[in-house]
Each structure stands twice: as structure tokens, then as C-alpha cells.
Design a protein around this motif. Structure first.
Motif, PDB file in Angstrom:
ATOM      1  N   VAL A 275      96.922 -28.883  72.177  1.00 34.77           N
ATOM      2  CA  VAL A 275      96.872 -29.866  71.179  1.00 34.77           C
ATOM      3  C   VAL A 275      95.686 -31.089  71.659  1.00 34.77           C
ATOM      4  CG1 VAL A 275      98.104 -31.947  70.183  1.00 34.77           C
ATOM      5  CG2 VAL A 275      99.020 -29.747  70.228  1.00 34.77           C
ATOM      6  N   SER A 276      95.609 -31.230  72.740  1.00 35.09           N
ATOM      7  CA  SER A 276      94.650 -32.149  73.495  1.00 35.09           C
ATOM      8  C   SER A 276      93.286 -31.618  73.289  1.00 35.09           C
ATOM      9  CB  SER A 276      94.806 -32.400  75.018  1.00 35.09           C
ATOM     10  OG  SER A 276      96.437 -32.921  75.092  1.00 35.09           O
ATOM     11  N   ARG A 277      93.128 -30.375  73.443  1.00 41.10           N
ATOM     12  CA  ARG A 277      91.665 -29.858  73.148  1.00 41.10           C
ATOM     13  C   ARG A 277      91.418 -29.968  71.721  1.00 41.10           C
ATOM     14  NH1 ARG A 277      87.713 -29.771  75.534  1.00 41.10           N
ATOM     15  NH2 ARG A 277      87.399 -31.147  73.666  1.00 41.10           N
ATOM     16  N   LEU A 278      92.223 -29.787  70.730  1.00 40.46           N
ATOM     17  CA  LEU A 278      92.169 -29.901  69.424  1.00 40.46           C
ATOM     18  C   LEU A 278      91.943 -31.305  68.917  1.00 40.46           C
ATOM     19  CD1 LEU A 278      94.135 -26.882  68.272  1.00 40.46           C
ATOM     20  CD2 LEU A 278      91.866 -26.898  68.343  1.00 40.46           C
ATOM     21  N   MET A 279      92.436 -32.115  69.549  1.00 42.07           N
ATOM     22  CA  MET A 279      92.522 -33.512  69.086  1.00 42.07           C
ATOM     23  C   MET A 279      91.274 -34.393  69.531  1.00 42.07           C
ATOM     24  SD  MET A 279      94.732 -34.554  66.738  1.00 42.07           S
ATOM     25  CE  MET A 279      94.601 -36.108  66.715  1.00 42.07           C
ATOM     26  N   LEU A 280      90.888 -33.948  70.914  1.00 40.45           N
ATOM     27  CA  LEU A 280      89.950 -34.774  71.502  1.00 40.45           C
ATOM     28  C   LEU A 280      88.387 -34.062  71.320  1.00 40.45           C
ATOM     29  CD1 LEU A 280      91.701 -35.751  74.779  1.00 40.45           C
ATOM     30  CD2 LEU A 280      91.421 -37.113  72.895  1.00 40.45           C
ATOM     31  N   ASP A 281      87.901 -33.792  70.014  1.00 44.15           N
ATOM     32  CA  ASP A 281      86.786 -33.203  69.899  1.00 44.15           C
ATOM     33  C   ASP A 281      85.668 -33.920  70.336  1.00 44.15           C
ATOM     34  OD1 ASP A 281      86.914 -35.559  68.252  1.00 44.15           O
ATOM     35  OD2 ASP A 281      86.442 -34.408  66.348  1.00 44.15           O
ATOM     36  N   ASN A 282      85.775 -35.023  70.885  1.00 48.36           N
ATOM     37  CA  ASN A 282      84.464 -35.410  71.235  1.00 48.36           C
ATOM     38  C   ASN A 282      84.472 -35.792  72.936  1.00 48.36           C
ATOM     39  OD1 ASN A 282      86.572 -37.479  71.502  1.00 48.36           O
ATOM     40  ND2 ASN A 282      85.487 -39.213  70.214  1.00 48.36           N
ATOM     41  N   ILE A 283      85.528 -35.477  73.635  1.00 50.20           N
ATOM     42  CA  ILE A 283      85.664 -35.386  75.063  1.00 50.20           C
ATOM     43  C   ILE A 283      85.263 -33.938  75.392  1.00 50.20           C
ATOM     44  CG2 ILE A 283      86.897 -35.886  77.179  1.00 50.20           C
ATOM     45  CD1 ILE A 283      88.415 -38.059  75.720  1.00 50.20           C
ATOM     46  N   PRO A 284      84.199 -33.862  76.392  1.00 53.54           N
ATOM     47  CA  PRO A 284      83.586 -32.617  76.521  1.00 53.54           C
ATOM     48  C   PRO A 284      84.590 -31.585  77.382  1.00 53.54           C
ATOM     49  CG  PRO A 284      82.158 -34.069  77.576  1.00 53.54           C
ATOM     50  CD  PRO A 284      83.309 -34.884  76.829  1.00 53.54           C
ATOM     51  N   HIS A 285      85.257 -32.038  78.372  1.00 56.04           N
ATOM     52  CA  HIS A 285      86.146 -31.326  79.359  1.00 56.04           C
ATOM     53  C   HIS A 285      87.612 -31.509  79.336  1.00 56.04           C
ATOM     54  CE1 HIS A 285      82.202 -29.804  80.583  1.00 56.04           C
ATOM     55  NE2 HIS A 285      81.680 -31.080  80.803  1.00 56.04           N
ATOM     56  N   LEU A 286      88.339 -30.404  79.522  1.00 56.27           N
ATOM     57  CA  LEU A 286      89.670 -30.486  79.617  1.00 56.27           C
ATOM     58  C   LEU A 286      90.264 -30.029  80.948  1.00 56.27           C
ATOM     59  CD1 LEU A 286      92.169 -30.476  76.980  1.00 56.27           C
ATOM     60  CD2 LEU A 286      92.818 -29.641  79.175  1.00 56.27           C
ATOM     61  N   LYS A 287      90.960 -30.649  81.841  1.00 60.34           N
ATOM     62  CA  LYS A 287      91.194 -30.311  83.299  1.00 60.34           C
ATOM     63  C   LYS A 287      92.664 -29.748  83.273  1.00 60.34           C
ATOM     64  CE  LYS A 287      89.445 -32.569  86.521  1.00 60.34           C
ATOM     65  NZ  LYS A 287      89.412 -33.517  87.786  1.00 60.34           N
ATOM     66  N   ALA A 288      93.104 -28.622  83.647  1.00 57.46           N
ATOM     67  CA  ALA A 288      94.008 -28.204  84.130  1.00 57.46           C
ATOM     68  C   ALA A 288      94.170 -28.248  85.532  1.00 57.46           C
ATOM     69  CB  ALA A 288      94.232 -26.692  83.782  1.00 57.46           C
ATOM     70  N   TYR A 289      94.681 -29.615  85.900  1.00 60.99           N
ATOM     71  CA  TYR A 289      95.069 -29.987  87.260  1.00 60.99           C
ATOM     72  C   TYR A 289      95.917 -28.896  87.923  1.00 60.99           C
ATOM     73  CZ  TYR A 289      95.329 -33.330  91.080  1.00 60.99           C
ATOM     74  OH  TYR A 289      95.482 -33.983  92.387  1.00 60.99           O
ATOM     75  N   TRP A 290      95.478 -28.185  88.875  1.00 64.85           N
ATOM     76  CA  TRP A 290      96.383 -27.051  89.484  1.00 64.85           C
ATOM     77  C   TRP A 290      97.511 -27.686  90.272  1.00 64.85           C
ATOM     78  CZ3 TRP A 290      96.822 -26.904  94.594  1.00 64.85           C
ATOM     79  CH2 TRP A 290      95.782 -27.097  95.349  1.00 64.85           C
ATOM     80  N   VAL A 291      97.389 -28.984  90.766  1.00 64.91           N
ATOM     81  CA  VAL A 291      98.047 -29.506  91.613  1.00 64.91           C
ATOM     82  C   VAL A 291      99.387 -29.810  90.942  1.00 64.91           C
ATOM     83  CG1 VAL A 291      98.775 -31.486  93.243  1.00 64.91           C
ATOM     84  CG2 VAL A 291      96.472 -30.473  93.291  1.00 64.91           C
ATOM     85  N   MET A 292      99.140 -30.451  89.728  1.00 64.02           N
ATOM     86  CA  MET A 292     100.192 -30.837  89.129  1.00 64.02           C
ATOM     87  C   MET A 292     100.868 -29.701  88.006  1.00 64.02           C
ATOM     88  SD  MET A 292     100.363 -31.365  85.457  1.00 64.02           S
ATOM     89  CE  MET A 292      98.833 -32.126  84.725  1.00 64.02           C
ATOM     90  N   LEU A 293     100.000 -28.891  87.539  1.00 60.79           N
ATOM     91  CA  LEU A 293     100.575 -27.768  86.654  1.00 60.79           C
ATOM     92  C   LEU A 293     101.152 -26.438  87.724  1.00 60.79           C
ATOM     93  CD1 LEU A 293      97.685 -27.500  84.085  1.00 60.79           C
ATOM     94  CD2 LEU A 293     100.177 -28.222  83.736  1.00 60.79           C
ATOM     95  N   GLY A 294     100.764 -26.391  88.790  1.00 52.41           N
ATOM     96  CA  GLY A 294     101.091 -25.272  89.677  1.00 52.41           C
ATOM     97  C   GLY A 294      99.865 -24.151  89.211  1.00 52.41           C
ATOM     98  N   MET A 295      99.454 -23.218  90.328  1.00 50.52           N
ATOM     99  CA  MET A 295      98.437 -22.627  90.230  1.00 50.52           C
ATOM    100  C   MET A 295      98.528 -21.400  89.034  1.00 50.52           C
ATOM    101  SD  MET A 295      98.518 -21.769  93.991  1.00 50.52           S
ATOM    102  CE  MET A 295      98.033 -20.007  93.879  1.00 50.52           C
ATOM    103  N   LYS A 296      99.896 -21.278  88.675  1.00 52.32           N
ATOM    104  CA  LYS A 296      99.827 -20.027  87.676  1.00 52.32           C
ATOM    105  C   LYS A 296      99.537 -20.481  86.368  1.00 52.32           C
ATOM    106  CE  LYS A 296     102.304 -17.094  90.897  1.00 52.32           C
ATOM    107  NZ  LYS A 296     103.409 -16.382  91.053  1.00 52.32           N
TER     108      LYS A 296
END
Ligand code: V47
Length: 379
Positions: A275-296
Motif C-alpha cells: 500500500v505504501s508503494r502505491l500511495m507514495l507515488d512521488n517518493i522514489p524508493h521503498l526500503k524493506a529494512y531487513w533488520v526489522m522485517l527479518g531477511m526472509k
């Protein structure tokens, strides 16, 4: 509302989603349809590329007068058990022991320590700039800049100008939590509020600094407050163009006073990312921060809208004190493998999202930094 209408809007008409559409996607859309749409938006911007960087995290003090309910890292006062503040020599040794040629970034986030003078921060930046000139210094969240304003009686602009002159290169995105007053009142009432957080970034962007932005989800927020948070970021970005990347941060529940709340599940993480990727059409990048999400989950997130993995990190504290079971650091080879196995192409970047190439024949990992950034400030 249905997914076909939203798909047409995004893929064919290239139109912006409303808050109501964002909320519908978050609450109602079928996960794989939502993910496919976010993935299409991500591929339109970045193709198959997933960025990572080679960085180091420093938290030079955990003393913090803000008493956020979700935080496991901070200690309220100097002298309390586990409270620490590195002096300049300790910070220098800490970095020297971990620095390797080829690293491009140091990320510094600290507590709002009431016992330090402004010169502490300026000296820290000057020392890093002099002794580790290859490191871009991404330091101090908007919450810390607001704390400096309260402690030292300087405007945001005066603070940022002095920090910039001492070596500050950009601002990290922490401290945003959830902008809604109702939530901040409960979980982080004694630090910068939403308007102050946004104003610090507005001023930073005006001074030519790039910055990142975050959202802490999984505490007591309602779905509408998640969407409101995204819309407020999108609105500031329309004005300044200075945000580079959005980083959603999943609540971790160990070692803090919200232990009874369950942490978000993998599906919650993927829905937020999409949803963030779709709403934030003007922010170029979206980070999946592995430390927080876990590597998988961070790996799978590369197929749900994310296009960045963060970096090697090296000794993360904030999440590990809150129960993260990710490793303390990943090697570049680990990161590349995770990205490649997701069918993406790993590309090393510097803090400002310029591609970094190791100079051919360099045996010490020396990097080449292209000069300009592809996304304009104040478009
Ligand atoms: O502001 C603290 C969050 C943030 C917990 O800009 C927690 O590139 C979940 O902002 N559970 C700091 N979240 C980290 C941060 C960050 C990290 C990586 C990259 C960047 C960047 C920024 O961590 C805090 C707060 O929102 N946080 N405690 C917790 N228990």
C-alpha cells in the motif's frame, strides 16, 4: 470500489490514489492482487533493480529524555543501568574497529540526551569527516534536531546549517512513528510532534539536504491513521521533493512497555509495503529494512513493492534490544544472494542512491561515486 478500477487508475491512467482507495487496498484487497499491483508500480520505477549499501550504524548515546512506550533502546538518565554515552575518543575507536575501505555510509541515531552540549554533535561530525572521509554522514532524526532546538535555543535552520558545515550529509527518517495526535499522545508524547517532524524535513530540504522518512506500525494505530501518515508524507514531498526513500518499521515487542501487543505478522508487513508503494507515488524508493522485517520477509518484499534492502548495518542496537532475531550484520555476499534469489538484480548504491562501482583493479574495495542524483529537489 474494486481492484480493477484501481488497477486502471494506476497502470493505465497513471493517476494518484485517494485516501479512501488506499484504505480500501489496505483493508480489503486480496493480498496477491495488491502485491502484483505494487510490484507493477515498483517495476515501472526501478525495473528489476534492488539497491543495497555498505554501511555502519552508530548510536553514540542511548540516554534519552523522551519516554516512548515502544522503545527498548533508550535509558532515561545518565548513570542508570545500561545507560551509555561515548566520548569522542570512544566513538573514534568504535568506528575504527568496524570501518572497512569501501564502506560508503555511517548512519547515526541517538537518544535525546539532555546532558550533552551542541559541540558534542559538531565535534562528532568533524571527527568522522576528517578521519573517515569516504563515509557519507546520515545523522540525527528530525526528533533529535527538534531536541537540539529546545536545548540550545537555535532555529531548525541554524542547527542544520551548523551540522551541515561540520559534515552532515543527510537526515535519517526515524522518529516519525505515526503522525496522528491520538497515537502520539499514547506512545510518544514527550518528543517532537507531527508538525515539528515535518517542519524539520521541510527546512532540511530547503537547505539542499536529502532525507528519509519512516512509519512505525503495529502499535495502537488504526488503519485510517496509517493512510493519513502516508498522505502527509506525500503532501510534503509534493512541496519539496526531498524525501528519497520511505521505510516502514514494524513494531517489535520485547524489552519495552508494550510487550503485551503482538508484533505484526508477515502478511501485515507485506500489505503495508504494497500500500505504501502505491500511495507514495512521488517518493522514489521503498526500503524493506531487513533488520526489522527479518531477511526472509525483506526478500519477499522485493516482489511486493520494495526496491531497497538497506545495507550491511554492522551491530544494530535499536531493534535487537526490542527482540529482533535478525543477525547483527549481513555480508555483501549474503545481501546479493537474497536479492538474486528473489529474481532481482542487486545494485550497490551510496546514501543518495547513486550507483557505486568498485574501481577496477582496486584491491582495497575503493569505490567510485557518480556526482549527481537523478531526482530533483523542489521539482
Ligand atoms: O524512530 C524504535 C523505531 C526508529 C522500536 O533513514 C522501533 O535509512 C519497532 O529510523 N519496534 C529508528 N520500531 C530506526 C530508523 C531507521 C532505520 C533504518 C534506516 C533508516 C534510514 C532509519 O526505529 C525509531 C522508531 O520509529 N523503533 N523502537 C520497536 N520496539
Amino acid at each position: 470500489m474494486n481492484i480493477e478500477q484501481i488497477k486502471t487508475k494506476i497502470l493505465q491512467k497513471n493517476e494518484r490514489l485517494s485516501a479512501e482507495e488506499g484504505l480500501w487496498l489496505y483493508e480489503e484487497a486480496e493480498l496477491l492482487e495488491l502485491g502484483a499491483l505494487a510490484n507493477a508500480a515498483r517495476e515501472r520505477l526501478h525495473g528489476d533493480t534492488t539497491y543495497y549499501n555498505w554501511n555502519l550504524h552508530l548510536n553514540s548515546t542511548n540516554v534519552c529524555k523522551a519516554d516512548c512506550l515502544f522503545c527498548s533502546f533508550a535509558r532515561l538518565k545518565t548513570g542508570m543501568p545500561e545507560a551509555y554515552t561515548m566520548d569522542l575518543d570512544q566513538a573514534r575507536s568504535w568506528i575504527s574497529e568496524r570501518y572497512r575501505p569501501g564502506m560508503t555510509e555511517i548512519h547515526i541515531v541517538n537518544g535525546n540526551n539532555p546532558d550533552l552540549p551542541f559541540s558534542y554533535y559538531l565535534d562528532l561530525l568533524r571527527m568522522i569527516r576528517a578521519e573517515f572521509p569516504d563515509l557519507h554522514i546520515k545523522a540525527f532524526t528530525a526528533v533529535e534536531i527538534h531536541h537540539f532546538h529546545e536545548e540550545f535555543g537555535l532555529s531548525y535552520e541554524e542547527i542544520l546549517l551548523q551540522l551541515q558545515e561540520a559534515g552532515l550529509g543527510s537526515l535519517p527518517g526515524g522518529g516519525a512513528e505515526i503522525f496522528a495526535h491520538r497515537v502520539r499522545k499514547k506512545i510518544c508524547r514527550d518528543k517532537a510532534n507531527a508538525e515539528q517532524w515535518l517542519e524539520v524535513h521541510r527546512v532540511a530540504h530547503r537547505l539542499g539536504l536529502r532525507s528519509n522518512c519512516t512509519m512505525l506500525y503495529g502499535t495502537v494505530e488504526r488503519p485510517e491513521e496509517i493512510i493519513d501518515h502516508l498522505v502527509r508524507l506525500r503532501t510534503l514531498q509534493d512541496e519539496t521533493g526531498g524525501f528519497q526513500v520511505f521505510i516502514p518499521l514494524a513494531f517489535h515487542n520485547e524489552g519495552n512497555r508494550m510487550e503485551r501487543l503482538p508484533s505484526p505478522t508477515g502478511v501485515d508487513d507485506l500489505r503495508i509495503i504494497a500500500v505504501s508503494r502505491l500511495m507514495l507515488d512521488n517518493i522514489p524508493h521503498l526500503k524493506a529494512y531487513w533488520v526489522m522485517l527479518g531477511m526472509k520477509t525483506a526478500q519477499i518484499a522485493q516482489l511486493f513493492g520494495a526496491n531497497d534492502f538497506d545495507g550491511t548495518v554492522t551491530e544494530e542496537k535499536i531493534y535487537h534490544m526490542a527482540g529482533s532475531d535478525s543477525p547483527q550484520g549481513l555480508t555483501i555476499d549474503d545481501i546479493k544472494r537474497l536479492i538474486t534469489r528473489a529474481g532481482r538484480t542487486p545494485v550497490e548504491r551510496d546514501t543518495l542512491y547513486n550507483e557505486v562501482q568498485t574501481i577496477a583493479n582496486a584491491t582495497d574495495g575503493t569505490k567510485e561515486h557518480p556526482p549527481e542524483s537523478p531526482f530533483p529537489l523542489y521539482p
